[in-house]
Design a protein around this motif. Structure first.
Motif, short mmCIF file in Angstrom:
data_model
loop_
_atom_site.label_atom_id
_atom_site.label_comp_id
_atom_site.label_asym_id
_atom_site.label_seq_id
_atom_site.Cartn_x
_atom_site.Cartn_y
_atom_site.Cartn_z
N THR A 1 7.48 4.54 2.51
CA THR A 1 6.90 3.77 1.42
C THR A 1 5.40 3.60 1.59
O THR A 1 4.69 3.25 0.65
N ASN A 2 4.91 3.84 2.79
CA ASN A 2 3.48 3.86 3.05
C ASN A 2 3.18 5.11 3.87
O ASN A 2 3.74 5.31 4.95
N GLN A 3 2.33 5.95 3.34
CA GLN A 3 1.96 7.17 4.05
C GLN A 3 0.74 6.88 4.92
O GLN A 3 -0.36 6.70 4.39
N PHE A 4 0.93 6.82 6.21
CA PHE A 4 -0.18 6.60 7.13
C PHE A 4 -0.80 7.96 7.45
O PHE A 4 -0.15 8.83 8.05
N VAL A 5 -2.05 8.13 7.03
CA VAL A 5 -2.70 9.44 7.09
C VAL A 5 -3.98 9.36 7.90
O VAL A 5 -4.79 8.43 7.70
N VAL B 1 0.83 -1.21 0.00
CA VAL B 1 0.00 0.00 0.00
C VAL B 1 0.86 1.26 0.00
O VAL B 1 1.85 1.36 0.73
N TYR B 2 0.45 2.23 -0.80
CA TYR B 2 1.16 3.51 -0.89
C TYR B 2 0.62 4.51 0.13
O TYR B 2 1.36 5.30 0.70
N MET B 3 -0.71 4.49 0.33
CA MET B 3 -1.33 5.38 1.32
C MET B 3 -2.38 4.60 2.12
O MET B 3 -3.25 3.97 1.54
N THR B 4 -2.27 4.66 3.43
CA THR B 4 -3.27 4.06 4.32
C THR B 4 -3.97 5.18 5.07
O THR B 4 -3.35 5.91 5.84
N LEU C 1 -3.57 5.30 13.91
CA LEU C 1 -2.41 5.96 13.32
C LEU C 1 -1.15 5.62 14.11
O LEU C 1 -0.11 5.25 13.55
N ASP C 2 -1.25 5.72 15.42
CA ASP C 2 -0.13 5.39 16.30
C ASP C 2 0.23 3.92 16.20
O ASP C 2 1.40 3.55 16.14
N ASP C 3 -0.80 3.05 16.16
CA ASP C 3 -0.57 1.60 16.05
C ASP C 3 0.20 1.26 14.78
O ASP C 3 1.13 0.46 14.80
N CYS C 4 -0.21 1.87 13.67
CA CYS C 4 0.42 1.56 12.38
C CYS C 4 1.86 2.05 12.32
O CYS C 4 2.73 1.38 11.78
N ARG C 5 2.09 3.21 12.88
CA ARG C 5 3.46 3.75 12.87
C ARG C 5 4.40 2.88 13.71
O ARG C 5 5.59 2.80 13.44
N ARG D 1 -14.02 14.27 1.38
CA ARG D 1 -13.41 15.37 0.61
C ARG D 1 -11.96 15.56 1.01
O ARG D 1 -11.10 15.78 0.15
N ASP D 2 -11.67 15.46 2.30
CA ASP D 2 -10.30 15.65 2.77
C ASP D 2 -9.37 14.54 2.28
O ASP D 2 -8.21 14.79 1.93
N ILE D 3 -9.88 13.31 2.25
CA ILE D 3 -9.08 12.19 1.74
C ILE D 3 -8.79 12.40 0.25
O ILE D 3 -7.65 12.23 -0.21
N LEU D 4 -9.81 12.79 -0.50
CA LEU D 4 -9.61 13.04 -1.92
C LEU D 4 -8.61 14.17 -2.15
O LEU D 4 -7.74 14.08 -3.03
N SER D 5 -8.70 15.22 -1.35
CA SER D 5 -7.77 16.35 -1.47
C SER D 5 -6.34 15.90 -1.26
O SER D 5 -5.42 16.36 -1.94
N TYR D 6 -6.15 14.98 -0.31
CA TYR D 6 -4.80 14.47 -0.03
C TYR D 6 -4.28 13.69 -1.25
O TYR D 6 -3.11 13.83 -1.63
N ILE D 7 -5.16 12.89 -1.84
CA ILE D 7 -4.75 12.11 -3.02
C ILE D 7 -4.41 13.03 -4.19
O ILE D 7 -3.39 12.86 -4.87
N VAL D 8 -5.24 14.05 -4.41
CA VAL D 8 -5.02 14.99 -5.52
C VAL D 8 -3.71 15.76 -5.31
O VAL D 8 -2.92 15.95 -6.25
N GLU D 9 -3.48 16.17 -4.08
CA GLU D 9 -2.25 16.89 -3.77
C GLU D 9 -1.02 16.01 -4.05
O GLU D 9 -0.01 16.48 -4.59
N ASN D 10 -1.13 14.73 -3.70
CA ASN D 10 -0.04 13.80 -3.98
C ASN D 10 0.16 13.64 -5.49
O ASN D 10 1.29 13.57 -5.98
#
Length: 432
Positions: free
Chosen positions: A218-222, A192-195, A203-207, A420-429
């Protein structure tokens, strides 16, 4: 700074060497595929589009709401997102994907009924699968992390070779332990590229768990929030739907019925006869039973009842005018139309909770994380029918104020536009 604080900071941010070793040993193949894919994607950047091409992998209609507001936002912005529908897996006993005998694609049928354009991944006539790569996706979004339940060409370990894989979990983070290990399994996350994690705790668990992916980026935990919350803040979700003496009760029994499972097990048979009697005595009330999609199938597979006996039981329930079984693919109408929930452990627990309506919980808080423990402290609890019936007859909701305080804490401030915020993050990337 005192020694205690320094120690605490080091403990929080220093990676666990055992987790590093585990992550490497259990995901070497997936990580290799991921890195090969990223090189190919970088080389393809010269043919960049104005907007990202986003494909959503949909297999179970019941989890559509996990990504629905992301899709709706992308559609409203003219991005032409694609819904690729994959038939549900058939249990062939070998742990590999096998299409159901009828070739039925529930997700594709679901979107057809809603009038939403979608693609059927399986050509039943020619018995062939659509080539996902030919659609030239920039991002492919999964909500279920179970690669063995997808055909090989749609598994994230294949898709990550030519597209950026995104993961938006279908369920909110309520537990630690086994369920966390399942929904955030190493082999899937390594591709996965973005979780987009649903909570700060996750978030803390994944990090901590995926320290290599996190440190190497390699995986952006957002953390943007849980997209299903967008749908629950809409005006149609009122706090009380009916008068107290005419309550509509929603009952969500769990699907696990194997007697060998001591915890997180269905209470369906434990309370079924009592519920029937209760509804016969209270004609002014309504009962909506929404079983887990796998419950009746599990009953038959475990030899508890034969298929004909299950159908007879359903008929017995439906012979009562004030009892219905909800088989709708969308669970939101049941959450909206009911006044109180009776539930075993379910991923829908948190969603009903944020509507502000009372919940009678028939399981334990074992393995609940800190957020879920807060929620649990405001629920009503029943260990047997006597306690359950007493709570159903209770006129005053004494937990209401405390429940509202916890909802305010758990609900992110951007609820209503998390998609909308998730989509904005993807578009920005995409624009980088």
């Amino acid at each position: 700074m005192d020694k205690y604080k320094v120690k605490k900071i080091l403990k929080k941010y220093t990676p666990n060497p055992l987790l590093c070793i585990y992550s490497l040993r259990h995901s070497t193949t997936e990580m290799k595929a991921y890195h090969q894919g990223q090189k190919a994607i970088s080389a393809f950047k010269t043919k960049k589009r104005q907007a990202p091409r986003i494909i959503f992998i949909i297999q179970f209609p019941e989890v559509w709401n996990s990504v629905r507001t992301i899709y709706e936002e992308a559609y409203s912005q003219g991005m032409k997102p694609i819904l690729l529908c994959i038939p549900k897996p058939f249990d062939n006993g070998v742990g590999e994907y096998s299409i159901n005998k009828e070739g039925k694609n529930d997700a594709f049928d679901f979107f057809n009924q809603l009038g939403i354009n979608a693609l059927n991944s399986y050509d039943e006539k020619n018995m062939t699968w659509m080539d996902l790569q030919s659609l030239s996706p920039d991002y492919v979004i999964y909500s279920r992390p179970y690669n063995n339940q997808y055909p090989k060409k749609y598994q994230s370990s294949e898709v990550c070779k030519y597209a950026k894989v995104c993961y938006v979990p279908y369920a909110f983070s309520q537990t630690d332990g086994t369920l966390f290990e399942t929904t955030f399994n190493t082999k899937f996350i390594s591709t996965v590229y973005m979780t987009f994690v649903p909570s700060r705790i996750r978030l803390d668990d994944c990090r901590k768990k995926f320290v290599i992916q996190y440190w190497l980026k390699t995986n952006q935990f957002v953390y943007c929030g849980f997209p299903r919350f967008d749908l629950l803040v809409r005006k149609e979700f009122g706090k009380q739907t009916h008068a107290k003496d005419q309550r509509t009760i929603a009952w969500l029994p769990r699907w696990i019925v194997d007697d060998g499972v001591e915890n997180k097990k269905s209470n369906f048979f434990k309370y079924c006869d009592d519920f029937i009697r209760y509804m016969e005595e209270h004609q002014e009330k309504q009962l909506i039973i929404r079983p887990h999609p796998l419950m009746f199938e599990s009953i038959i597979e475990n030899g508890i009842m034969k298929e004909v006996e299950v159908e007879q039981l359903k008929a017995r329930l439906l012979s009562h005018d004030n009892i219905r079984i909800d088989t709708d693919k969308d669970y939101l109408p049941t959450l909206r139309d009911s006044d109180i929930l009776v539930a075993d452990f379910t991923s829908l627990l948190i969603e009903y909770f944020v509507t502000g309506k009372p919940i009678i919980y028939c399981d334990t808080a074992e393995e609940f994380n800190a957020d879920a423990q807060l929620m649990d402290s405001t629920l009503y609890h029943a260990k047997n029918w006597k306690e359950l019936e007493g709570l159903l007859s209770q006129s005053e909701d004494v937990m209401y104020s405390k429940r509202e305080q916890v909802i305010d804490y758990l609900m992110p401030p951007n609820a209503g536009h998390i998609g909308r915020d998730i989509l904005s993050y993807i578009v920005e990337n995409f624009q980088k």
